[in-house]
Write a protein that holds these residues in place. Sequence first.
Motif, PDB file in Angstrom:
ATOM      1  N   ARG A  66      17.016 -42.553 -45.682  1.00  0.00           N
ATOM      2  CA  ARG A  66      17.914 -43.074 -46.719  1.00  0.00           C
ATOM      3  C   ARG A  66      19.317 -42.715 -46.246  1.00  0.00           C
ATOM      4  NH1 ARG A  66      21.032 -42.156 -51.386  1.00  0.00           N
ATOM      5  NH2 ARG A  66      20.474 -43.465 -53.174  1.00  0.00           N
ATOM      6  N   VAL A  67      20.089 -43.722 -45.855  1.00  0.00           N
ATOM      7  CA  VAL A  67      21.394 -43.478 -45.244  1.00  0.00           C
ATOM      8  C   VAL A  67      22.494 -44.075 -46.111  1.00  0.00           C
ATOM      9  CG1 VAL A  67      22.841 -43.836 -43.214  1.00  0.00           C
ATOM     10  CG2 VAL A  67      20.373 -43.497 -42.951  1.00  0.00           C
ATOM     11  N   VAL A  68      23.470 -43.248 -46.426  1.00  0.00           N
ATOM     12  CA  VAL A  68      24.610 -43.681 -47.234  1.00  0.00           C
ATOM     13  C   VAL A  68      25.822 -43.869 -46.326  1.00  0.00           C
ATOM     14  CG1 VAL A  68      26.146 -43.114 -49.154  1.00  0.00           C
ATOM     15  CG2 VAL A  68      23.737 -42.406 -49.233  1.00  0.00           C
TER      16      VAL A  68
ATOM     17  N   LEU B 201      23.361 -37.491 -50.682  1.00  0.00           N
ATOM     18  CA  LEU B 201      22.064 -38.077 -50.986  1.00  0.00           C
ATOM     19  C   LEU B 201      21.396 -38.703 -49.759  1.00  0.00           C
ATOM     20  CD1 LEU B 201      23.486 -37.778 -53.794  1.00  0.00           C
ATOM     21  CD2 LEU B 201      22.053 -39.669 -54.563  1.00  0.00           C
ATOM     22  N   ASP B 202      21.999 -38.495 -48.583  1.00  0.00           N
ATOM     23  CA  ASP B 202      21.318 -38.871 -47.347  1.00  0.00           C
ATOM     24  C   ASP B 202      19.986 -38.126 -47.279  1.00  0.00           C
ATOM     25  OD1 ASP B 202      23.137 -40.646 -46.356  1.00  0.00           O
ATOM     26  OD2 ASP B 202      24.007 -39.286 -44.867  1.00  0.00           O
ATOM     27  N   LEU B 203      18.960 -38.777 -46.741  1.00  0.00           N
ATOM     28  CA  LEU B 203      17.660 -38.109 -46.686  1.00  0.00           C
ATOM     29  C   LEU B 203      16.870 -38.598 -45.472  1.00  0.00           C
ATOM     30  CD1 LEU B 203      16.229 -36.049 -48.584  1.00  0.00           C
ATOM     31  CD2 LEU B 203      14.903 -37.989 -49.466  1.00  0.00           C
ATOM     32  N   ILE B 204      16.290 -37.650 -44.758  1.00  0.00           N
ATOM     33  CA  ILE B 204      15.408 -37.973 -43.644  1.00  0.00           C
ATOM     34  C   ILE B 204      14.056 -37.315 -43.917  1.00  0.00           C
ATOM     35  CG2 ILE B 204      14.991 -37.766 -41.165  1.00  0.00           C
ATOM     36  CD1 ILE B 204      17.997 -37.522 -40.773  1.00  0.00           C
ATOM     37  N   VAL B 205      13.004 -38.108 -43.899  1.00  0.00           N
ATOM     38  CA  VAL B 205      11.651 -37.607 -44.135  1.00  0.00           C
ATOM     39  C   VAL B 205      10.832 -37.858 -42.881  1.00  0.00           C
ATOM     40  CG1 VAL B 205       9.586 -37.755 -45.577  1.00  0.00           C
ATOM     41  CG2 VAL B 205      11.847 -38.141 -46.595  1.00  0.00           C
TER      42      VAL B 205
END
Length: 250
Positions: free
Chosen positions: A171-173, A243-247
Amino acid sequence: MKIHYLLLALLSAVLTSCTFTETVTIDENGTGQYTVNMDGSALMAMAGEQMAAGLSEEQSKNIDTTFAFKQVFAKKKDSIAKLPIKTQQELKKLENVVVEMKMNAEQKQFLVALKSNFTNVNELQDMLKAMQTLQKLDKKSNSENPLGMGSDFANNNSNVTYSYTAKKFNRVVTVAPKDSNTVSEDSLGMYKMIFASSNYVLKYNFPKRIKKVSNPDALFSADRKSITVRYPFTDYMENPKKLDLIVEFE
């Protein structure tokens, strides 16, 4: 129940302490569902009687309805036809977004959900940005126009993209350069006050076990296939890059 009133109620719901939950559920074949839930029950607890005062007796007791944006667009097809082609294309993508609303003054309940299915994670759109596009349809100088109210809501000057592979979900902002920032300091101050006790929650469900997440505060489900991350809504507005997220998956 008129859609016109429902959209007014939806916009009213965001002007108080709320919990926004962005949920992405990805199935084995890569398709899935994207939902943004807005829990405005705090609004009903604080001002339910005032909101109900302007409604009929039947309306003030209970609302439990579902409609698609395509119904709104059908009513405004003439106005939409006058919009730039690019804007029309953006709205076309929202036709199958479904809105579910439950409002009960006696039970202090105000729940709104925006739902959309996707065939590929790369198709995901930021649902709050989509709402902003819809509001622009009726943006007028007349402050009594419900679709013109709050047209800057959730305008945090950013764009969200999503990607999904066998090994990773992103999820990249992307935040626009400061010199093109359309959010004024006064607006940020207003949002900070209004949403001081609001939260923005990310809840993601995957078909495989998670190895690690970039945010150390993420909570895992028992089977490690789901995560939940909670942020103050002011983070969403003032520093959306948080709120960037890497899973990463096993």
